[in-house]
Scaffold this motif. Structure first.
Motif, PDB file in Angstrom:
ATOM      1  N   VAL A   1     -43.558  60.845 -65.870  1.00 54.94           N
ATOM      2  CA  VAL A   1     -43.919  59.506 -65.395  1.00 54.94           C
ATOM      3  C   VAL A   1     -43.741  58.478 -66.497  1.00 54.94           C
ATOM      4  N   THR A   2     -44.147  58.827 -67.721  1.00 53.49           N
ATOM      5  CA  THR A   2     -43.932  57.917 -68.852  1.00 53.49           C
ATOM      6  C   THR A   2     -42.453  57.627 -69.030  1.00 53.49           C
ATOM      7  N   ASP A   3     -41.649  58.657 -68.933  1.00 58.03           N
ATOM      8  CA  ASP A   3     -40.201  58.507 -69.060  1.00 58.03           C
ATOM      9  C   ASP A   3     -39.647  57.565 -67.993  1.00 58.03           C
ATOM     10  N   LEU A   4     -40.140  57.699 -66.764  1.00 57.24           N
ATOM     11  CA  LEU A   4     -39.655  56.858 -65.675  1.00 57.24           C
ATOM     12  C   LEU A   4     -40.153  55.417 -65.807  1.00 57.24           C
ATOM     13  N   LEU A   5     -41.344  55.239 -66.364  1.00 58.78           N
ATOM     14  CA  LEU A   5     -41.836  53.889 -66.600  1.00 58.78           C
ATOM     15  C   LEU A   5     -40.969  53.166 -67.625  1.00 58.78           C
ATOM     16  N   ILE A   6     -40.559  53.893 -68.662  1.00 57.79           N
ATOM     17  CA  ILE A   6     -39.718  53.285 -69.701  1.00 57.79           C
ATOM     18  C   ILE A   6     -38.411  52.783 -69.102  1.00 57.79           C
ATOM     19  N   PHE A   7     -37.820  53.590 -68.254  1.00 57.53           N
ATOM     20  CA  PHE A   7     -36.642  53.167 -67.498  1.00 57.53           C
ATOM     21  C   PHE A   7     -36.517  54.064 -66.272  1.00 57.53           C
ATOM     22  N   PRO A   8     -36.444  53.451 -65.094  1.00 59.13           N
ATOM     23  CA  PRO A   8     -36.155  52.033 -64.830  1.00 59.13           C
ATOM     24  C   PRO A   8     -37.327  51.185 -64.342  1.00 59.13           C
ATOM     25  N   ILE A   9     -38.547  51.781 -64.193  1.00 60.06           N
ATOM     26  CA  ILE A   9     -39.583  51.090 -63.418  1.00 60.06           C
ATOM     27  C   ILE A   9     -40.091  49.821 -64.109  1.00 60.06           C
ATOM     28  N   LEU A  10     -40.560  49.940 -65.362  1.00 62.56           N
ATOM     29  CA  LEU A  10     -41.063  48.743 -66.044  1.00 62.56           C
ATOM     30  C   LEU A  10     -39.977  47.686 -66.236  1.00 62.56           C
ATOM     31  N   PRO A  11     -38.783  48.056 -66.685  1.00 62.43           N
ATOM     32  CA  PRO A  11     -37.730  47.038 -66.781  1.00 62.43           C
ATOM     33  C   PRO A  11     -37.420  46.366 -65.457  1.00 62.43           C
ATOM     34  N   ALA A  12     -37.446  47.119 -64.353  1.00 67.27           N
ATOM     35  CA  ALA A  12     -37.169  46.517 -63.048  1.00 67.27           C
ATOM     36  C   ALA A  12     -38.263  45.515 -62.670  1.00 67.27           C
ATOM     37  N   CYS A  13     -39.525  45.837 -62.966  1.00 67.70           N
ATOM     38  CA  CYS A  13     -40.621  44.897 -62.710  1.00 67.70           C
ATOM     39  C   CYS A  13     -40.467  43.647 -63.561  1.00 67.70           C
ATOM     40  N   LEU A  14     -40.059  43.820 -64.805  1.00 66.87           N
ATOM     41  CA  LEU A  14     -39.860  42.677 -65.700  1.00 66.87           C
ATOM     42  C   LEU A  14     -38.721  41.792 -65.202  1.00 66.87           C
ATOM     43  N   LEU A  15     -37.632  42.426 -64.773  1.00 69.87           N
ATOM     44  CA  LEU A  15     -36.517  41.677 -64.192  1.00 69.87           C
ATOM     45  C   LEU A  15     -36.977  40.903 -62.962  1.00 69.87           C
ATOM     46  N   ALA A  16     -37.748  41.563 -62.088  1.00 72.89           N
ATOM     47  CA  ALA A  16     -38.230  40.905 -60.873  1.00 72.89           C
ATOM     48  C   ALA A  16     -39.043  39.668 -61.211  1.00 72.89           C
ATOM     49  N   SER A  17     -39.887  39.769 -62.232  1.00 73.95           N
ATOM     50  CA  SER A  17     -40.721  38.627 -62.605  1.00 73.95           C
ATOM     51  C   SER A  17     -39.880  37.474 -63.138  1.00 73.95           C
ATOM     52  N   GLY A  18     -38.764  37.792 -63.764  1.00 75.07           N
ATOM     53  CA  GLY A  18     -37.914  36.749 -64.310  1.00 75.07           C
ATOM     54  C   GLY A  18     -37.120  35.992 -63.263  1.00 75.07           C
ATOM     55  N   THR A  19     -36.850  36.634 -62.129  1.00 74.88           N
ATOM     56  CA  THR A  19     -35.996  35.996 -61.126  1.00 74.88           C
ATOM     57  C   THR A  19     -36.630  34.761 -60.511  1.00 74.88           C
ATOM     58  N   ILE A  20     -37.971  34.689 -60.479  1.00 70.66           N
ATOM     59  CA  ILE A  20     -38.616  33.535 -59.856  1.00 70.66           C
ATOM     60  C   ILE A  20     -38.992  32.471 -60.887  1.00 70.66           C
ATOM     61  N   ASP A  21     -38.610  32.676 -62.138  1.00 71.99           N
ATOM     62  CA  ASP A  21     -38.794  31.664 -63.186  1.00 71.99           C
ATOM     63  C   ASP A  21     -37.630  30.677 -63.090  1.00 71.99           C
ATOM     64  N   PRO A  22     -37.897  29.387 -62.819  1.00 72.10           N
ATOM     65  CA  PRO A  22     -36.800  28.420 -62.670  1.00 72.10           C
ATOM     66  C   PRO A  22     -35.888  28.349 -63.886  1.00 72.10           C
ATOM     67  N   ALA A  23     -36.441  28.606 -65.062  1.00 68.55           N
ATOM     68  CA  ALA A  23     -35.634  28.541 -66.278  1.00 68.55           C
ATOM     69  C   ALA A  23     -34.758  29.774 -66.465  1.00 68.55           C
ATOM     70  N   LEU A  24     -35.110  30.855 -65.759  1.00 70.97           N
ATOM     71  CA  LEU A  24     -34.405  32.124 -65.961  1.00 70.97           C
ATOM     72  C   LEU A  24     -33.516  32.534 -64.799  1.00 70.97           C
ATOM     73  N   GLY A  25     -33.839  32.067 -63.594  1.00 69.84           N
ATOM     74  CA  GLY A  25     -33.133  32.529 -62.402  1.00 69.84           C
ATOM     75  C   GLY A  25     -31.613  32.458 -62.500  1.00 69.84           C
ATOM     76  N   PRO A  26     -31.024  31.269 -62.785  1.00 76.01           N
ATOM     77  CA  PRO A  26     -29.559  31.188 -62.888  1.00 76.01           C
ATOM     78  C   PRO A  26     -28.990  32.111 -63.958  1.00 76.01           C
ATOM     79  N   LEU A  27     -29.712  32.253 -65.082  1.00 78.68           N
ATOM     80  CA  LEU A  27     -29.218  33.120 -66.157  1.00 78.68           C
ATOM     81  C   LEU A  27     -29.229  34.582 -65.724  1.00 78.68           C
ATOM     82  N   LEU A  28     -30.244  34.982 -64.954  1.00 79.21           N
ATOM     83  CA  LEU A  28     -30.295  36.374 -64.514  1.00 79.21           C
ATOM     84  C   LEU A  28     -29.224  36.675 -63.470  1.00 79.21           C
ATOM     85  N   LEU A  29     -28.914  35.713 -62.621  1.00 82.66           N
ATOM     86  CA  LEU A  29     -27.783  35.897 -61.706  1.00 82.66           C
ATOM     87  C   LEU A  29     -26.482  35.965 -62.496  1.00 82.66           C
ATOM     88  N   ALA A  30     -26.366  35.103 -63.522  1.00 85.07           N
ATOM     89  CA  ALA A  30     -25.188  35.158 -64.399  1.00 85.07           C
ATOM     90  C   ALA A  30     -25.129  36.486 -65.145  1.00 85.07           C
TER      91      ALA A  30
END
Length: 295
Positions: free
Chosen positions: A140-169
């Motif tokens: 479980v620790t291994d899976l949290l390291i990748f991909p679960i925690l990074p995917a949650c972090l990415l998800a949180s960034g997509t709704i940030d107006p300053a980050l959204g276009p950059l993440l699509l890019a």
């Protein structure tokens, strides 16, 4: 000098994929390369479908992302758990839990800020561990390291107006890197880069993909009056993290002895097979943005 916007990224997507299909059309004119051209065309077609869906989600706005990104996290959690844990009857429960966690991370910026140090701590524990992953807790620790925690972090960034276009890019840059790495590897690849984890990757392909990504990123930056040095550094970071994400996803499959994650898309395998590089690169960009805001 202008800031990166959603219309800029959308225009770049259209231009670069038109360029990609143009290369395939030229390749199809060479009799000995027609089979390669057909294969590249099918792969590029799937990539276009994926980036089109993402582009629509970003254009629709936060409400669409609040729905889509937790579903994405839930699905990749299910896929990687199905591969590594396999017989656990609670796989669906785990998927729903982490999908909900992603949703809460998107709602609360503090949870996004905490995700970065949590990932660092888990990764440090992983590096200090002497035994390979055997117990359920270690997996479980291994899976949290990748991909679960990074995917949650990415998800949180997509709704940030300053980050959204950059993440699509960032997704576009990942696709440029992967597509040209495949192209150069198929055409001139000879030296295996990662014989065990990813035997199809070649040094020539990775170098070609990196060169294409850097070149096209700089051309786009000039066209949009974006700063060149940050663009170049971002492109290089995305290229490196794209490889890291792909290898991390491949590592889970190698440990489990399977070829693909549970299939979602024809020719692509599971959702994680298609998004592993974007998850790593997007999470890296979001983490850097989060740390920069703390200073």
């Amino acid at each position: 000098m202008t800031a990166l916007t959603l219309p800029h990224v959308t225009a770049a997507i259209a231009a670069i994929y038109t360029f990609g299909f143009g290369i395939i059309a030229v390749l199809a004119l060479i009799p000995t390369r027609r089979a390669d051209a057909a294969e590249f065309g099918k792969t590029l077609g799937t990539a276009v479908a994926l980036i089109a869906v993402l582009t629509v989600l970003f254009w629709v706005g936060p409400y669409a992302l609040y729905l889509a990104m937790p579903i994405m996290v839930a699905r990749i959690t299910f896929e990687v758990d199905a591969v590594r844990i396999q017989s656990n009857p609670r796989l669906l429960h785990l998927a729903l839990f982490f999908g909900g966690w992603a949703f809460l991370t998107m709602l609360d910026p503090i949870k996004k800020d905490l995700a970065v140090p949590l990932w660092v701590v888990l990764f440090a524990i992983h590096l200090l561990r002497e035994e390979p992953d055997r117990t359920r807790g270690q997996i479980v620790t291994d899976l949290l390291i990748f991909p679960i925690l990074p995917a949650c972090l990415l998800a949180s960034g997509t709704i940030d107006p300053a980050l959204g276009p950059l993440l699509l890019a960032t997704y576009l840059m990942v696709e440029i890197f992967d597509s040209f790495a495949l192209f150069f590897g198929a055409m001139w690849g000879r030296t295996k880069a990662f014989p065990t984890l990813s035997p199809n990757k070649t040094v020539e392909g990775l170098l070609g993909g990196g060169f294409a990504l850097l070149t096209l990123s700089l051309i786009t930056a000039i066209a949009l009056s974006l700063p060149l040095l940050p663009t170049a550094l971002t492109a290089l970071l995305v290229g490196v993290l794209a490889v890291v994400g792909d290898l991390a996803a491949s590592r889970h499959k190698r440990i489990a002895g399977v070829k693909d994650y549970p299939q979602v898309l024809p020719r692509q395998g599971g959702l994680l097979d298609s998004l592993d590089s974007w998850i790593a690169a997007g999470a890296g960009i979001t983490a850097l943005h989060t740390v920069a805001q703390l200073w």
